[in-house]
Design a protein around this motif. Sequence first.
Motif, mmCIF file in Angstrom:
data_model
loop_
_atom_site.group_PDB
_atom_site.id
_atom_site.type_symbol
_atom_site.label_atom_id
_atom_site.label_comp_id
_atom_site.label_asym_id
_atom_site.label_seq_id
_atom_site.Cartn_x
_atom_site.Cartn_y
_atom_site.Cartn_z
ATOM 1 N N VAL A 297 0.864 -1.187 0.000
ATOM 2 C CA VAL A 297 0.000 0.000 0.000
ATOM 3 C C VAL A 297 0.896 1.232 0.000
ATOM 4 O O VAL A 297 1.636 1.483 0.958
ATOM 5 N N SER A 298 0.849 1.982 -1.084
ATOM 6 C CA SER A 298 1.666 3.191 -1.215
ATOM 7 C C SER A 298 0.855 4.401 -0.751
ATOM 8 O O SER A 298 -0.336 4.500 -1.018
ATOM 9 N N LEU A 299 1.554 5.320 -0.065
ATOM 10 C CA LEU A 299 0.903 6.490 0.529
ATOM 11 C C LEU A 299 1.612 7.751 0.036
ATOM 12 O O LEU A 299 2.328 8.410 0.794
ATOM 13 N N PRO A 300 1.456 8.099 -1.240
ATOM 14 C CA PRO A 300 2.256 9.206 -1.783
ATOM 15 C C PRO A 300 1.927 10.575 -1.183
ATOM 16 O O PRO A 300 2.706 11.507 -1.331
ATOM 17 N N GLY A 301 0.789 10.693 -0.488
ATOM 18 C CA GLY A 301 0.484 11.962 0.179
ATOM 19 C C GLY A 301 1.482 12.283 1.276
ATOM 20 O O GLY A 301 1.674 13.469 1.612
ATOM 21 N N THR A 302 2.126 11.249 1.838
ATOM 22 C CA THR A 302 3.024 11.490 2.962
ATOM 23 C C THR A 302 4.344 12.132 2.540
ATOM 24 O O THR A 302 4.693 13.190 3.063
ATOM 25 N N PRO A 303 5.090 11.547 1.591
ATOM 26 C CA PRO A 303 6.278 12.289 1.123
ATOM 27 C C PRO A 303 5.924 13.655 0.547
ATOM 28 O O PRO A 303 6.655 14.632 0.766
ATOM 29 N N PHE A 304 4.784 13.753 -0.133
ATOM 30 C CA PHE A 304 4.376 15.067 -0.638
ATOM 31 C C PHE A 304 4.153 16.035 0.517
ATOM 32 O O PHE A 304 4.643 17.170 0.499
ATOM 33 N N GLY A 305 3.435 15.564 1.545
ATOM 34 C CA GLY A 305 3.120 16.428 2.688
ATOM 35 C C GLY A 305 4.359 16.881 3.437
ATOM 36 O O GLY A 305 4.367 17.951 4.042
ATOM 37 N N LEU A 306 5.397 16.030 3.413
ATOM 38 C CA LEU A 306 6.646 16.360 4.105
ATOM 39 C C LEU A 306 7.657 17.011 3.168
ATOM 40 O O LEU A 306 8.778 17.304 3.578
ATOM 41 N N ALA A 323 1.450 -6.717 -6.069
ATOM 42 C CA ALA A 323 0.155 -6.030 -6.106
ATOM 43 C C ALA A 323 0.294 -4.721 -5.347
ATOM 44 O O ALA A 323 0.789 -4.689 -4.219
ATOM 45 N N LEU A 324 -0.140 -3.643 -5.986
ATOM 46 C CA LEU A 324 0.030 -2.301 -5.447
ATOM 47 C C LEU A 324 -1.330 -1.646 -5.235
ATOM 48 O O LEU A 324 -2.195 -1.716 -6.108
ATOM 49 N N ALA A 325 -1.509 -1.021 -4.063
ATOM 50 C CA ALA A 325 -2.721 -0.252 -3.789
ATOM 51 C C ALA A 325 -2.315 1.143 -3.348
ATOM 52 O O ALA A 325 -1.167 1.378 -2.964
#
Length: 421
Positions: A297-306, A323-325
């Motif tokens: 599960v990738s959370l790209p909002g986190t590196p963006f937010g930081l 498998a990627l979500a």
Amino acid sequence: MQVDLLITHASQVLTIPSHAQGPQRGDRLGDLATIEDGAVAVSNGAIVALGSTVDLAARYQAAQTIDAGGRVVMPGFVDPHTHVVFAGDRANEFEQRIAGATYLEIMNAGGGIMSTVRATRAASRDELVDQTRARLDRMLAHGTTTAEAKTGYGLELTAELKMLDAIAQLEAEHPIDLVPTFLGAHAIPAEYQGREDTYTDLVVNEMLPAVSSFTLHPSSLFCDVFCEDGAFTLAQARRILEKAKELGFALKIHVDEFGPLGGTRLGVELGAVSVDHVVTTPREEIELLGRSRTIAVSLPGTPFGLAHRDYTPAQAILAAGGALALATDINPGTTWNESMQFIMALACRYLKLTPAQALAAATINAAHAIGRGGSIGSLEIGKQADVLIMDVHDYRSIGYRYGTNLVRSVIKRGQIINQAS
Ligand SMILES: [Zn+2]
């Protein structure tokens, strides 16, 4: 034949099917199985037919018909990783970070997760429910129809149970379906600094047994651990997750957000449903992940937010057959964002996913990442009728356009929840 609802004249109905009852894996990610000039028939909250408008309009009499007017129709977004239940906010820290304060400096000044823990412990259950409801309303308006919701701002049994109670109440009253996750091992609470193993004992011996008797969705109560420097070591994460597994929890684990501790390998070994973040994961663990049933599960909002540069190595995960979500990771510290559409926009740019891949990662694969792939996440006959009408004519506009809400209508279990005028 009579049905409750017929949605007609979609430019594209994106069905986004499961593959072999599982997520879309590797180079097969992005199978939208599109129906041009499509229609969807719904009865008793479930999908009963999919096909062309001409075909379905001839076969079905509907109590209610919605003309999609040449727009895209798709499954509701599933957000499989959220910290949406919390009290207060940390806008002051955001300003301090812009001015150059480091995470450690903020934490040492009493900020960071502990500031949200203090606010959440102090809030009544009703206050927690009220503050969270406003966020769920925004998530729903942006097209999320099912979300995972973690505890982890209590870090003591009573406050953790209060969070689970708040999730149960919101699950009962809010249109969004919530899947609860116990994250008592989110951080070492301030009162246990230097006694990390003692806090781990508390989670293993007291919290997990107490929480396991909390039956909201007995078949899908997850346990999660934040395995990272400054949080829980690999050995502590193993103790917690092994005990959770023994008690019947399904497993998730926060891994490799800032540094690789071996959490991905541990998640695969223990049969975790998902490993989440997956940013600094070493090559050999990506290979292991690709051969396993565990979903990244990738959370790209986190590196963006930081304002960090490193994102999940999605292409390597897909090349390994994984498998990627996608998920928002909404939380008050690193990324307060209710929109899966914005996550898709980030994933297209920084994970190099095509809009089709990002759509599948945000729907069917996200559903599998919370154990709900059999009932939601795609438009397939028999599944729950969680359907979006998007105000676009071409699905590639989702991901391409960002910063405004492209949802026109949200339909949850066959009920029209909100509709743009
Ligand atoms: Zn998280």
